[in-house]
Design an enzyme around this catalytic site. Structure first.
Site, PDB file in Angstrom:
ATOM      1  N   LYS A   9       0.806  -1.218   0.000  1.00 12.64           N
ATOM      2  CA  LYS A   9       0.000   0.000   0.000  1.00 12.64           C
ATOM      3  C   LYS A   9       0.839   1.269   0.000  1.00 12.64           C
ATOM      4  O   LYS A   9       0.396   2.307  -0.509  1.00 12.64           O
ATOM      5  CB  LYS A   9      -0.993  -0.027   1.159  1.00 12.64           C
ATOM      6  CG  LYS A   9      -2.261  -0.766   0.794  1.00 12.64           C
ATOM      7  CD  LYS A   9      -2.650  -1.877   1.732  1.00 12.64           C
ATOM      8  CE  LYS A   9      -3.443  -2.954   1.055  1.00 12.64           C
ATOM      9  NZ  LYS A   9      -2.598  -4.053   0.508  1.00 12.64           N
ATOM     10  N   VAL A  45     -14.818 -11.307  -6.622  1.00 13.79           N
ATOM     11  CA  VAL A  45     -16.101 -12.010  -6.496  1.00 13.79           C
ATOM     12  C   VAL A  45     -17.188 -11.266  -7.291  1.00 13.79           C
ATOM     13  O   VAL A  45     -17.974 -11.878  -8.015  1.00 13.79           O
ATOM     14  CB  VAL A  45     -16.508 -12.122  -5.005  1.00 13.79           C
ATOM     15  CG1 VAL A  45     -17.917 -12.677  -4.866  1.00 13.79           C
ATOM     16  CG2 VAL A  45     -15.522 -12.989  -4.230  1.00 13.79           C
ATOM     17  N   ARG A  84      -6.519  -9.093  -8.539  1.00 16.62           N
ATOM     18  CA  ARG A  84      -7.126 -10.381  -8.899  1.00 16.62           C
ATOM     19  C   ARG A  84      -8.470 -10.122  -9.556  1.00 16.62           C
ATOM     20  O   ARG A  84      -8.967  -9.000  -9.543  1.00 16.62           O
ATOM     21  CB  ARG A  84      -7.381 -11.177  -7.609  1.00 16.62           C
ATOM     22  CG  ARG A  84      -8.291 -10.405  -6.652  1.00 16.62           C
ATOM     23  CD  ARG A  84      -8.737 -11.179  -5.434  1.00 16.62           C
ATOM     24  NE  ARG A  84      -9.771 -10.456  -4.711  1.00 16.62           N
ATOM     25  CZ  ARG A  84      -9.567  -9.517  -3.788  1.00 16.62           C
ATOM     26  NH1 ARG A  84      -8.339  -9.174  -3.479  1.00 16.62           N
ATOM     27  NH2 ARG A  84     -10.586  -8.914  -3.209  1.00 16.62           N
TER      28      ARG A  84
END
Ligand code: MV4
Length: 453
Positions: free
Chosen positions: A116, A295, A292
């Site tokens: 981060k 969901v 990634r």
């Protein structure tokens, strides 16, 4: 294009990747654990390889066994899905060392955006708005004190390697700062093996808005608009929707374009999501980048028509993105409910066991991404999500009505699920008006508890 890809994941995302690969004419190999022997998605794969016992550290997290499975089946690429090894730069590096393509970013891009502190520095360079805070890692107590004084309290101490809410400390005044710094460091060191921390201005009431991006190996990067994921409890998202409501198109485009510039600057290949917090005055601040497929990616697929998983595979194979920014058109509104095998009336207790009934809804604008069918046994070892119910409508009002109707049609039993809670959330005033913040679900659950006790 690849001939055969190995899917280092399970459940609905394994099935989602199989579907994308099949459309591209690519064969699939699924690795699975002993607890997933009867997983219905395995029937759809061309090959399957058992990689160990149910607990994920002995199977889905075993890099050696996954690589061995890829080598014996001659897979030329690995798709990690989400969770497990998806954001593990060491795994991506091992894949490349073994001459297996990793369907995702390079280990360098993953590390750059996954940390981060370096991500914030990169964002600043690309003009992506970030919270006021420390320019880098905080090493000295004196620096922490002076940064916090400059940006003003409350501040938040965060782990550079953190995410999902771990290793964070809210600090309301200087008297708490040094202790918070120390405990955040220790927690981060224990949890991530990296004790680096930084400081940001803390925002109390915010909405969680994220921007879906795609990049290829030819220097192209685009955004696919945004999603709102404000409806969450304990950092677990319950409902996601897109496009994020109540954001005027000019501001939305500015933020989305700044996210795409960050992805481009990182020489990013594949799907990435830039997370932002938005305050009541519609100021945006980037939180982190997820490297990634997420969901909630179907929300974006429904409003843009872009198959994100196919684009990931194509880009990993060295092809160019199939879309220019101007080809990406927004259409209508989409909502996703994450259906978890949990009992919301008993503290969201997981509900593993037999699913005797699983009758999924259908009809215009209704999509169910699930690996479950009647007779499936939910193993106790993994995440409790058993289905994603996604709807598309011409506008938000139609999408909400369609979701309510689809929930009423969805019959799952005898295990308890989060569907009844989703139904209540869709009817609550804050959701209906999209007048909410990241704490509203927890407040609603507290109110419900007071009524019933
Ligand atoms: C914040 C914040 C307020 N101010 N950062 C939580 C998880 C991690 N992704 C970052 N998180 C937060 N960072 C600043 N400067 C509030 C949260 C936060 C949160 C963020 C998104 C969705 C839900 C949340 C719930 C609690 C806290």
């Amino acid at each position: 294009m690849f001939s055969r890809i190995l899917i280092a994941n399970r459940g609905e995302i394994a099935l989602r990747i199989i579907r994308a690969a099949r459309e591209l004419g690519v064969e699939t190999v699924c690795v699975y654990s002993e607890a997933d022997r009867d997983g219905p998605w395995l029937e759809q794969a061309d090959r399957k390889v058992c990689i160990g016992p149910g607990p994920s550290p002995e199977s889905y997290l075993r890099i050696d066994r996954i690589i061995a499975a890829a080598e014996t089946t001659q897979a030329d690429a690995i798709h990690p899905g989400y969770g497990f090894l998806a954001e593990n730069a060491h795994f991506a590096e091992v894949c490349l060392d073994c001459q297996i393509a990793f369907i995702g970013p390079s280990p360098e891009a993953m590390s750059l955006l996954g940390d981060k502190v370096s991500c914030r520095a990169m964002a600043k360079k690309s003009g992506t708005p970030i919270f006021p805070g420390s320019p880098g890692e905080i090493e000295e107590e004196d620096e922490a004190i002076s940064v916090a004084e400059t940006i003003g309290y409350p501040v938040i101490v965060k782990a550079a390697a953190g995410g999902g809410g771990r290793g964070m400390r809210i600090v309301r005044d200087e008297s708490e700062l040094i202790a918070a710094l120390e405990s955040a460091r220790q927690e981060a060191q224990a949890a991530f093996g990296n004790g680096a921390v930084y400081i940001e201005k803390f925002l109390e009431h915010a909405r969680h808005v994220e921007v879906q991006c795609l990049g290829d190996q030819h220097g192209n990067a685009i955004h696919l608009y945004n999603r709102d994921c404000t409806s969450q409890r304990r950092h677990q998202k319950l409902i996601e929707e897109g496009p994020a409501p109540h954001i005027d198109p000019a501001l939305r485009d500015e933020v989305c374009e700044s996210a795409a510039r960050l992805i481009q600057a990182a020489k990013y290949c594949g799907a990435a999501t830039c997370e932002f917090l938005m305050d009541r005055d519609h100021n945006f601040y980037m939180l982190e980048v997820n490297t990634r497929i997420q969901v909630e990616h179907p929300v974006t697929e429904m409003i843009t028509g872009v198959d994100l998983v196919k684009e990931m595979i194509r880009c990993a194979a060295g092809e160019k993105l199939s879309y220019k920014q101007s080809d990406v058109k927004l259409s209508g509104h989409s909502i996703e409910c994450r259906v978890n095998a949990e009992d919301p009336d008993r503290g969201f207790m997981p509900q593993p066991g037999n699913v005797e009934t699983f009758n999924a809804p259908g009809g215009l604008g209704v999509r169910v991404d699930s690996h479950v069918r009647s007779g499936y046994r939910v193993p106790p070892n993994y995440d409790s999500m058993i289905a994603k119910l996604i709807v598309h409508g011409r506008d938000r009002t139609e999408a909400i009505a369609r979701m309510k109707s689809a929930i009423d049609e969805f019959k799952i039993g005898p295990i308890k699920t989060t569907l009844p809670l989703h139904r209540r959330l869709l009817e609550c005033e804050q959701f209906v008006n999209a007048d909410f913040d990241i704490h509203y679900v927890e407040r609603l659950l507290e109110r419900e508890e007071q009524v019933t006790s």
